[in-house]
Design a protein around this motif. Structure first.
Motif, PDB file in Angstrom:
ATOM      1  N   LEU A  90       0.816  -1.211   0.000  1.00 51.24           N
ATOM      2  CA  LEU A  90       0.000   0.000   0.000  1.00 51.24           C
ATOM      3  C   LEU A  90       0.847   1.258   0.000  1.00 51.24           C
ATOM      4  N   HIS A  91       1.975   1.198   0.693  1.00 53.09           N
ATOM      5  CA  HIS A  91       2.802   2.411   0.829  1.00 53.09           C
ATOM      6  C   HIS A  91       4.258   1.996   1.043  1.00 53.09           C
ATOM      7  N   GLN A  92       5.158   2.665   0.372  1.00 56.95           N
ATOM      8  CA  GLN A  92       6.589   2.446   0.569  1.00 56.95           C
ATOM      9  C   GLN A  92       7.221   3.741   1.049  1.00 56.95           C
ATOM     10  N   VAL A  93       8.072   3.632   2.068  1.00 57.10           N
ATOM     11  CA  VAL A  93       8.643   4.816   2.707  1.00 57.10           C
ATOM     12  C   VAL A  93      10.123   4.920   2.385  1.00 57.10           C
ATOM     13  N   ASN A  94      10.555   6.102   2.024  1.00 61.58           N
ATOM     14  CA  ASN A  94      11.980   6.392   1.896  1.00 61.58           C
ATOM     15  C   ASN A  94      12.435   7.028   3.200  1.00 61.58           C
ATOM     16  N   PHE A  95      12.981   6.196   4.090  1.00 62.27           N
ATOM     17  CA  PHE A  95      13.399   6.703   5.392  1.00 62.27           C
ATOM     18  C   PHE A  95      14.520   7.732   5.221  1.00 62.27           C
ATOM     19  N   PRO A  96      14.568   8.744   6.081  1.00 62.77           N
ATOM     20  CA  PRO A  96      15.589   9.786   5.940  1.00 62.77           C
ATOM     21  C   PRO A  96      17.002   9.309   6.250  1.00 62.77           C
ATOM     22  N   GLY A 111      -9.032   4.025  13.680  1.00 55.16           N
ATOM     23  CA  GLY A 111      -8.571   3.124  12.642  1.00 55.16           C
ATOM     24  C   GLY A 111      -7.310   3.575  11.935  1.00 55.16           C
ATOM     25  N   ARG A 112      -6.578   4.522  12.529  1.00 49.78           N
ATOM     26  CA  ARG A 112      -5.308   4.969  11.962  1.00 49.78           C
ATOM     27  C   ARG A 112      -4.172   4.107  12.526  1.00 49.78           C
ATOM     28  N   PHE A 113      -3.220   3.759  11.679  1.00 45.34           N
ATOM     29  CA  PHE A 113      -2.123   2.877  12.039  1.00 45.34           C
ATOM     30  C   PHE A 113      -0.920   3.718  12.455  1.00 45.34           C
ATOM     31  N   GLU A 126      11.802   7.374  13.803  1.00 40.03           N
ATOM     32  CA  GLU A 126      10.648   8.266  13.838  1.00 40.03           C
ATOM     33  C   GLU A 126       9.378   7.483  14.155  1.00 40.03           C
ATOM     34  N   LEU A 127       8.316   8.217  14.410  1.00 44.85           N
ATOM     35  CA  LEU A 127       6.981   7.658  14.592  1.00 44.85           C
ATOM     36  C   LEU A 127       6.099   8.204  13.482  1.00 44.85           C
ATOM     37  N   TYR A 128       5.324   7.298  12.847  1.00 40.93           N
ATOM     38  CA  TYR A 128       4.470   7.676  11.735  1.00 40.93           C
ATOM     39  C   TYR A 128       3.011   7.356  12.047  1.00 40.93           C
ATOM     40  N   ARG A 129       2.127   8.024  11.308  1.00 47.35           N
ATOM     41  CA  ARG A 129       0.701   7.693  11.333  1.00 47.35           C
ATOM     42  C   ARG A 129       0.258   7.450   9.903  1.00 47.35           C
ATOM     43  N   GLY A 134      -4.617   6.383   2.898  1.00 49.62           N
ATOM     44  CA  GLY A 134      -3.349   6.117   2.251  1.00 49.62           C
ATOM     45  C   GLY A 134      -2.267   7.135   2.512  1.00 49.62           C
ATOM     46  N   SER A 135      -2.546   8.152   3.293  1.00 48.32           N
ATOM     47  CA  SER A 135      -1.544   9.174   3.583  1.00 48.32           C
ATOM     48  C   SER A 135      -0.699   8.777   4.788  1.00 48.32           C
ATOM     49  N   LEU A 136       0.563   9.191   4.764  1.00 47.82           N
ATOM     50  CA  LEU A 136       1.510   8.893   5.836  1.00 47.82           C
ATOM     51  C   LEU A 136       2.020  10.201   6.422  1.00 47.82           C
TER      52      LEU A 136
END
Length: 288
Positions: A90-96, A111-113, A126-129, A134-136
């Motif tokens: 669903l989503h791929q992250v480019n970590f800093p 229902g947010r992850f 970091e901490l993400y939501r 589909g937004s991060l």
């Protein structure tokens, strides 16, 4: 409080057992083995455990709709279909920072992850939501091993563990906006040297935290006072989840990774899954 005793319910011998999640509808326990890239489904009624092979470090799971599970895989968030075993990214992250991957996560009441990362260098995690649309969103920075998280009974406080400095933080939580602020130290275990790992909140609001290198699970009040510890036969418990028909059974995952041969001999059941009959119940968890 009475001292519960632990029962070994699954000889899993996981490298890094983590993130137990109780499915109240199926009456099963889902959990992951991070470095073996597996999502496990354990049926306490039969003692049977099956697993799904994935393709990256599998650090966190939460229940989703239509027989699926949301999974954090390395730098990806994906859906696992429990019927077919298919995985959809669903989503791929480019970590800093390099050498970073996802770690522990949970869903809030909306229902947010919420999912943290772990870094090899201090304060690069970091901490993400991740929202259902589909937004991060980056919610916190300057962490090292973002770990066990949860919410107070009234939803006004968010708890977050950073294992490396041996701390559990509390934040003010705005449920409608999905934001956190005013970080403060709730539990400080730095003088003892054990690392708080995954956690769960019980029905009276206490925090149950697995203590890595501590041979136990500890219970803390919402104000951070230590109330009790449950001794375990393994050095590195990793996370906890309330399960069972009445949510009065505490399931505990553990790890064998990084232990010397002598340490494994001392904690022969490292990597197994344990259960304690509790005198307090947990709460139903939220799904994505």
């Amino acid at each position: 409080m009475n001292q519960p005793s632990s029962q070994n319910v699954l000889n899993a011998r996981a490298r890094l057992g983590e993130c137990p999640v109780w499915d109240a509808d199926r009456q099963k326990l889902f959990w992951v083995d991070v470095y073996n890239y597996r999502v496990h489904e354990f049926d306490p009624a039969t003692g049977k455990d099956r697993f799904f092979e994935l393709d990256a470090p599998t650090s966190a799971i939460v229940l989703a709709k239509n027989g699926r599970i949301l999974v954090a895989l390395g730098n990806r968030i994906a859906l696992l279909d429990l019927e077919t075993g298919d995985v959809t990214t669903l989503h791929q992250v480019n970590f800093p920072y390099s050498n970073t991957r996802f770690n522990d996560g949970k869903c809030d009441a909306q229902g947010r992850f919420w999912i943290g990362s772990v870094s090899e260098e201090p304060q690069q995690a970091e901490l993400y939501r991740y929202d259902p649309d589909g937004s991060l969103h980056v919610m916190e920075t300057g962490l090292t091993i973002s770990n066990g998280l949860g919410w107070s009974l009234d939803g006004s406080t968010f708890y977050l563990t950073d294992s490396a400095p041996h701390l559990i933080y509390a934040y003010d939580f705005d449920a409608e906006a999905g934001t956190i602020r005013d970080r403060r130290v709730l539990v400080d275990l730095s003088q003892e040297g054990v690392e708080p790992d995954g956690l769960a909140i019980d029905s009276v609001g206490n925090l149950w935290s697995a203590l890595w290198n501590g041979w136990c699970v500890a219970c803390f009040s919402p104000t951070g006072e230590e109330l009790q510890r449950i001794k375990l036969p393994v050095q590195c418990p990793t996370s906890v989840a309330f399960g069972g028909a009445e949510l009065t059974e505490l399931y505990i995952t553990s790890a064998s990774v990084g232990l010397s041969q002598k340490e494994i001999q001392q904690g022969f059941y490292a990597g197994d899954v344990f259960r304690c009959a509790m005198n307090v119940s947990g709460r139903l968890i939220y799904s994505f």
